[in-house]
Design a protein around this motif. Structure first.
Motif, mmCIF file in Angstrom:
data_model
loop_
_atom_site.group_PDB
_atom_site.id
_atom_site.type_symbol
_atom_site.label_atom_id
_atom_site.label_comp_id
_atom_site.label_asym_id
_atom_site.label_seq_id
_atom_site.Cartn_x
_atom_site.Cartn_y
_atom_site.Cartn_z
ATOM 1 N N GLU A 134 72.679 -4.962 33.964
ATOM 2 C CA GLU A 134 74.296 -5.187 34.345
ATOM 3 C C GLU A 134 74.828 -4.179 34.499
ATOM 4 O O GLU A 134 75.730 -3.692 35.348
ATOM 5 C CB GLU A 134 74.562 -5.763 33.086
ATOM 6 N N GLY A 135 74.454 -2.810 34.146
ATOM 7 C CA GLY A 135 75.196 -1.636 33.881
ATOM 8 C C GLY A 135 74.895 -1.043 35.341
ATOM 9 O O GLY A 135 75.710 -0.360 35.566
ATOM 10 N N LEU A 136 73.695 -1.315 35.994
ATOM 11 C CA LEU A 136 73.438 -0.672 37.377
ATOM 12 C C LEU A 136 73.587 -1.740 38.487
ATOM 13 O O LEU A 136 73.104 -1.537 39.481
ATOM 14 C CB LEU A 136 72.087 -0.099 37.287
ATOM 15 N N SER A 137 74.310 -2.963 37.974
ATOM 16 C CA SER A 137 74.263 -3.847 38.841
ATOM 17 C C SER A 137 73.216 -4.058 39.914
ATOM 18 O O SER A 137 73.036 -4.084 41.308
ATOM 19 C CB SER A 137 75.554 -3.520 39.802
ATOM 20 N N ALA A 138 71.943 -4.376 38.992
ATOM 21 C CA ALA A 138 70.732 -4.542 39.766
ATOM 22 C C ALA A 138 70.661 -5.739 40.697
ATOM 23 O O ALA A 138 71.450 -6.558 40.406
ATOM 24 C CB ALA A 138 69.561 -4.680 38.819
ATOM 25 N N GLU A 139 70.012 -5.587 41.724
ATOM 26 C CA GLU A 139 69.850 -6.923 42.744
ATOM 27 C C GLU A 139 68.671 -7.770 42.347
ATOM 28 O O GLU A 139 68.929 -8.974 42.428
ATOM 29 C CB GLU A 139 69.768 -6.386 44.342
ATOM 30 N N ARG A 140 67.916 -7.033 41.682
ATOM 31 C CA ARG A 140 66.525 -7.882 41.183
ATOM 32 C C ARG A 140 65.968 -7.404 39.966
ATOM 33 O O ARG A 140 65.892 -6.307 39.900
ATOM 34 C CB ARG A 140 65.432 -7.607 42.378
ATOM 35 N N VAL A 141 65.326 -8.204 39.299
ATOM 36 C CA VAL A 141 64.812 -7.928 38.016
ATOM 37 C C VAL A 141 63.504 -8.485 37.981
ATOM 38 O O VAL A 141 63.310 -9.596 38.223
ATOM 39 C CB VAL A 141 65.768 -8.560 36.820
ATOM 40 N N GLY A 142 62.536 -7.655 37.601
ATOM 41 C CA GLY A 142 61.196 -8.089 37.221
ATOM 42 C C GLY A 142 60.589 -8.094 35.717
ATOM 43 O O GLY A 142 60.835 -6.783 35.358
ATOM 44 N N ARG A 150 73.225 -11.691 36.094
ATOM 45 C CA ARG A 150 73.799 -12.210 37.205
ATOM 46 C C ARG A 150 72.756 -12.024 38.387
ATOM 47 O O ARG A 150 72.598 -12.832 39.023
ATOM 48 C CB ARG A 150 74.990 -11.208 37.680
ATOM 49 N N ALA A 151 71.942 -11.054 38.127
ATOM 50 C CA ALA A 151 70.760 -10.995 39.267
ATOM 51 C C ALA A 151 69.644 -11.881 38.974
ATOM 52 O O ALA A 151 69.298 -12.409 37.579
ATOM 53 C CB ALA A 151 70.146 -9.560 39.135
ATOM 54 N N PRO A 152 68.886 -12.434 39.697
ATOM 55 C CA PRO A 152 67.791 -13.237 39.613
ATOM 56 C C PRO A 152 66.711 -12.460 39.011
ATOM 57 O O PRO A 152 66.439 -11.121 39.020
ATOM 58 C CB PRO A 152 67.271 -13.766 40.888
ATOM 59 N N ALA A 153 65.702 -13.326 38.064
ATOM 60 C CA ALA A 153 64.860 -12.455 37.489
ATOM 61 C C ALA A 153 63.656 -13.029 37.490
ATOM 62 O O ALA A 153 63.572 -14.439 37.503
ATOM 63 C CB ALA A 153 65.075 -12.084 35.896
ATOM 64 N N SER A 154 62.310 -12.449 37.711
ATOM 65 C CA SER A 154 61.174 -13.241 37.877
ATOM 66 C C SER A 154 60.259 -12.784 36.801
ATOM 67 O O SER A 154 60.266 -11.492 36.283
ATOM 68 C CB SER A 154 60.360 -12.516 39.421
ATOM 69 N N VAL A 155 59.458 -13.499 36.019
ATOM 70 C CA VAL A 155 58.489 -13.181 35.174
ATOM 71 C C VAL A 155 57.279 -13.550 35.728
ATOM 72 O O VAL A 155 57.095 -14.562 36.331
ATOM 73 C CB VAL A 155 58.876 -13.967 33.949
ATOM 74 N N PHE A 156 56.333 -12.428 35.760
ATOM 75 C CA PHE A 156 54.903 -12.772 36.558
ATOM 76 C C PHE A 156 53.972 -12.032 35.950
ATOM 77 O O PHE A 156 54.240 -11.071 34.927
ATOM 78 C CB PHE A 156 55.200 -12.409 37.891
ATOM 79 N N GLY A 157 52.837 -12.170 36.383
ATOM 80 C CA GLY A 157 51.633 -11.256 35.615
ATOM 81 C C GLY A 157 51.264 -10.213 36.187
ATOM 82 O O GLY A 157 51.716 -9.904 37.742
ATOM 83 N N PRO A 158 50.404 -9.229 36.066
ATOM 84 C CA PRO A 158 50.180 -8.133 36.631
ATOM 85 C C PRO A 158 49.606 -8.198 38.134
ATOM 86 O O PRO A 158 49.845 -7.354 38.856
ATOM 87 C CB PRO A 158 49.022 -7.666 35.575
ATOM 88 N N ASP A 159 48.842 -9.287 38.108
ATOM 89 C CA ASP A 159 48.326 -9.354 39.818
ATOM 90 C C ASP A 159 49.350 -9.772 40.611
ATOM 91 O O ASP A 159 49.038 -9.567 41.970
ATOM 92 C CB ASP A 159 47.370 -10.925 39.839
#
Ligand code: IP8
Length: 244
Positions: free
Chosen positions: A159-167, A219-228
């Motif tokens: 939120e504070g940095l207005s990130a476009e993507r979150v992982g 607000r930004a889309p966030a992806s939850v994924f594994g190390p691979d």
């Protein structure tokens, strides 16, 4: 385009052995970050076997505080040690990683609201550095210190940095249903509540349910994924579970 990426503590540490880094996993993650060429990157890592056992030993959590200075220094010290290892691994590969310790940079109000100024983090990013934050103990007005999780940091930074993507790079390949299949997308907590248990190790900050709940508020889309799938995420793909 700012990318906020969390490396789960269980990904980069040996979860069953206190204060032990998983060297191969950390090297793989650092390799993927270095190879990606992503520059506007702000990293967060969790506590794994560094933060959580020390926090549990002193009965400190998100809501239970302590004023015991030895406990504060022990938990924060363990997290600094892990943060040093993460920064070292990145710098060795040419990623200009610099630490940003939440204990010194933020606090909670009496009601638990986090205050973490993001201007100093943006300044580091804008100067070409990759700030690396971590779960920590933060001063909590009226309670001494409480635990600040990497997941809370991800939300505050996005939120504070207005990130476009979150992982969020976790030990599992995404948010899983009861058959162990990755749920491709989540838009509503109620739809997935039945699948979300707690965490199976000494996790004082809440596991996958808290993660999903927090990421749904972004607000930004966030992806939850594994190390691979870390390289895929950094390459612009949306592996694992997309939360929006
Ligand atoms: O692993 C917790 O951070 P998390 C940090 O992201 C401590 O929940 C100090 C337990």
């Amino acid at each position: 385009m700012t990318v906020v990426l969390k490396l789960g503590g269980s990904v980069i540490t040996e979860k069953d052995t206190p204060d032990t880094i998983d060297g191969d996993a950390l090297a793989d993650a650092a390799d993927a970050i270095a190879a990606s060429g992503v520059t506007d990157l702000v990293l967060v890592h969790g506590g794994g076997s560094f933060g959580h056992p020390h926090a549990a030993a002193h009965d400190v959590s998100r809501t239970e505080g302590t004023q015991d200075v030895a406990a504060v220094r022990e938990i924060h010290g363990a997290m600094r040690e892990l943060n040093d290892a993460v920064c070292d691994g990145l710098v060795e590969r040419g990623v200009p990683a610099v630490p940003h310790h939440p204990h010194s940079a933020g606090h909670r109000d009496a009601d638990g609201t986090l205050s973490l100024p993001t201007d100093p983090i943006a300044a580091k990013r804008d100067e070409g550095f990759v700030p690396v934050l971590h779960g920590d103990v933060v001063t909590h007005i009226g309670s001494g210190v409480t635990i600040l999780s990497g997941d809370e940091l991800v939300v505050a930074l996005a939120e504070g940095l207005s990130a476009e993507r979150v992982g969020v790079c976790s030990t599992v390949p995404g948010v899983l249903d009861d058959d162990g299949e990755v749920i491709p997308a989540i838009e509503n907590y109620a739809d997935v509540r039945r699948y979300l248990g707690g965490s199976d190790d000494t996790d004082v900050t809440g596991g996958m349910a808290a993660k999903v709940h927090a990421l749904l508020g972004l607000r930004a889309p966030a992806s939850v994924f594994g190390p691979d799938a870390l390289a895929d995420f950094l390459g612009g793909e949306q592996p694992g579970t997309l939360i929006r």
